[in-house]
Design a protein around this motif. Structure first.
Motif, short mmCIF file in Angstrom:
data_model
loop_
_atom_site.label_atom_id
_atom_site.label_comp_id
_atom_site.label_asym_id
_atom_site.label_seq_id
_atom_site.Cartn_x
_atom_site.Cartn_y
_atom_site.Cartn_z
N ARG A 329 0.84 -1.21 0.00
CA ARG A 329 0.00 0.00 0.00
C ARG A 329 0.87 1.26 0.00
O ARG A 329 0.54 2.25 -0.67
N ASP A 330 1.96 1.23 0.74
CA ASP A 330 2.85 2.40 0.76
C ASP A 330 3.43 2.66 -0.63
O ASP A 330 3.50 3.81 -1.08
N VAL A 331 3.86 1.58 -1.30
CA VAL A 331 4.44 1.72 -2.64
C VAL A 331 3.39 2.27 -3.61
O VAL A 331 3.66 3.20 -4.38
N GLU A 332 2.20 1.70 -3.57
CA GLU A 332 1.14 2.14 -4.48
C GLU A 332 0.75 3.60 -4.21
O GLU A 332 0.51 4.37 -5.16
N ALA A 333 0.70 3.98 -2.95
CA ALA A 333 0.32 5.35 -2.62
C ALA A 333 1.36 6.35 -3.11
O ALA A 333 1.02 7.44 -3.58
N THR A 334 2.63 5.96 -3.05
CA THR A 334 3.70 6.86 -3.49
C THR A 334 3.78 6.95 -5.01
O THR A 334 3.87 8.04 -5.58
N VAL A 335 3.74 5.78 -5.67
CA VAL A 335 3.89 5.75 -7.12
C VAL A 335 2.62 6.25 -7.82
O VAL A 335 2.67 6.86 -8.89
#
Length: 399
Positions: A329-335
């Motif tokens: 979720r962190d990766v998706e939120a950033t990218v």
């Protein structure tokens, strides 16, 4: 499938031929242990269940007159089958062989490694002839161009690219080529355990740009049934390759292959941008680290503003580790885009990379990383894409 046929009573040569083919070239070897040559090619095809081989090797110890006559018949009726002659050749015999349509003449004492190179070149020639012989349509053929990108190095981009190519080679043998566009420090050759005779430098030459068969001769055949075009051996040669040449090269390969997998250099150099313009699919790779994820976000933003994002986009989270401090979720939120496939950290992948044998070349059942790499490949195959669409809303989980 037997792609190679050998007719000879010479057991020693037959063993060396077997050593040249087994485990190194795609397809099997069918040996006919006799000095008697058939009258017609169809008699050879009958041994193979009616299918045509790529290469027929005649001799040693077969009648030369009969071998040249049979080669002539092949050249006239089946020019897409390469005929090789194993014989002690002088200048006169070489001239006769050439006139008869013999592709190459090898010494009866040739070593397996040298014979393998000759067979590889013959296969490349037959594949080109067969493709030229296929009926053309009003719209020219264009294969799928899959670019693998990352703003930074060390995220396993080349490992992913080589596994994609090998995986696609299982569904489309001899119709996949991988191109190493990390022109200064590319690792495709080591990732596939290849020692290429030719590189991208040769493939962008004027002769290759003007003739598809010349270009095909500069490719290296891999045992998995794919072709590879490796980076220059000298990093200095990278400066001699222009973005325009890169674009033309990818277009040429897309006309000859169903799949062109492009492994690019980290960042957004000019040659990488030229490759992006030719891609039908973009595979972006990142690890689970803050600098890499933020760099990917910046790259996608820039490419979006330039209008260079390929039609289809795939995000792969590589070397995923739930203990890294980041979540999917962190990766998706950033990218700003969903993660399509998560490849877990795996000792098997590291081991296979060091050996130069991609995981998907001989996958281990039950290995999560191998399964995830298979999921990436599935996104580009007709059957696999259908399965992917059916599970598109399932969230990726790092385990």
């Amino acid at each position: 499938m037997s792609r190679f046929v050998l007719i000879t009573p010479n057991q020693d040569f037959a063993e060396r031929m077997k050593g040249a083919v087994d485990g190194a070239l795609p397809g099997g070897l069918h040996t006919v242990a006799t000095a008697e040559l058939p009258e017609q090619p169809e008699q050879i095809f009958e041994h193979l269940g009616g299918t045509r081989p790529a290469v027929v090797v005649l001799g040693p110890d077969v009648p030369l007159d009969g071998a040249l006559r049979l080669a002539t018949v092949f050249d006239v009726r089946f020019p897409d089958v390469a005929v090789l002659l194993a014989a002690d050749a002088d200048a006169e015999l070489m001239l006769q062989a050439m006139r008869a349509g013999v592709r190459d003449v090898v010494s009866p004492g040739v070593e397996p490694e040298q014979l393998r190179i000759v067979l590889q070149r013959s296969v490349q020639a037959t594949e080109g002839r067969r493709r030229e012989a296929e009926p053309t349509t009003a719209e020219s053929h264009r294969g799928r161009v899959i670019g693998v990108f990352s703003p930074k190095g060390g995220v396993g981009k080349t490992t992913l690219a080589t596994n994609i190519a090998v995986g696609l080679g299982k569904t489309a043998p001899m119709k996949v080529v991988i191109v190493d566009l990390d022109l200064q420090f590319g690792d495709v050759a080591s990732g596939l355990d290849l020692s290429p005779e030719h590189t991208v430098t040769d493939a962008v030459s004027r002769a290759a740009a003007q003739d598809a068969l010349v270009l095909k001769a500069f490719l290296t055949l891999h045992p998995a049934g794919i072709y590879a075009l490796c980076a220059p051996r000298d990093p200095v040669e990278a400066d001699m390759i222009t973005p325009e040449q890169v674009s033309r090269l990818i277009r040429q390969l897309a006309e000859q292959f169903d799949y062109v997998v492009v492994d690019t250099a980290p960042g957004l150099g000019e040659c990488t941008l030229s490759a992006l313009e030719e891609c039908t699919d973009g595979v972006w790779v990142t690890g689970m680290d803050v600098p890499g994820v933020r760099g990917l976000r910046s790259s996608l933003d820039v490419l979006g503003r330039l209008g260079l994002l390929p039609e289809t986009r795939h995000l792969v989270l590589n070397m995923a580790d739930p203990k890294s401090g980041l979540s999917v979720r962190d990766v998706e939120a950033t990218v700003g885009v969903p993660v399509d496939v998560s490849v877990p950290r795996s000792r098997l992948v590291s081991y296979s990379t060091n050996r130069g044998v991609p995981v998907l070349q001989a996958p281990r059942r039950g290995d999560k990383a191998a399964n995830a790499l298979g999921d990436v490949v599935d996104r580009f195959t007709p059957d696999g894409a259908a399965r992917t669409r059916r599970r598109v809303h399932r969230r990726v989980v790092v385990s």
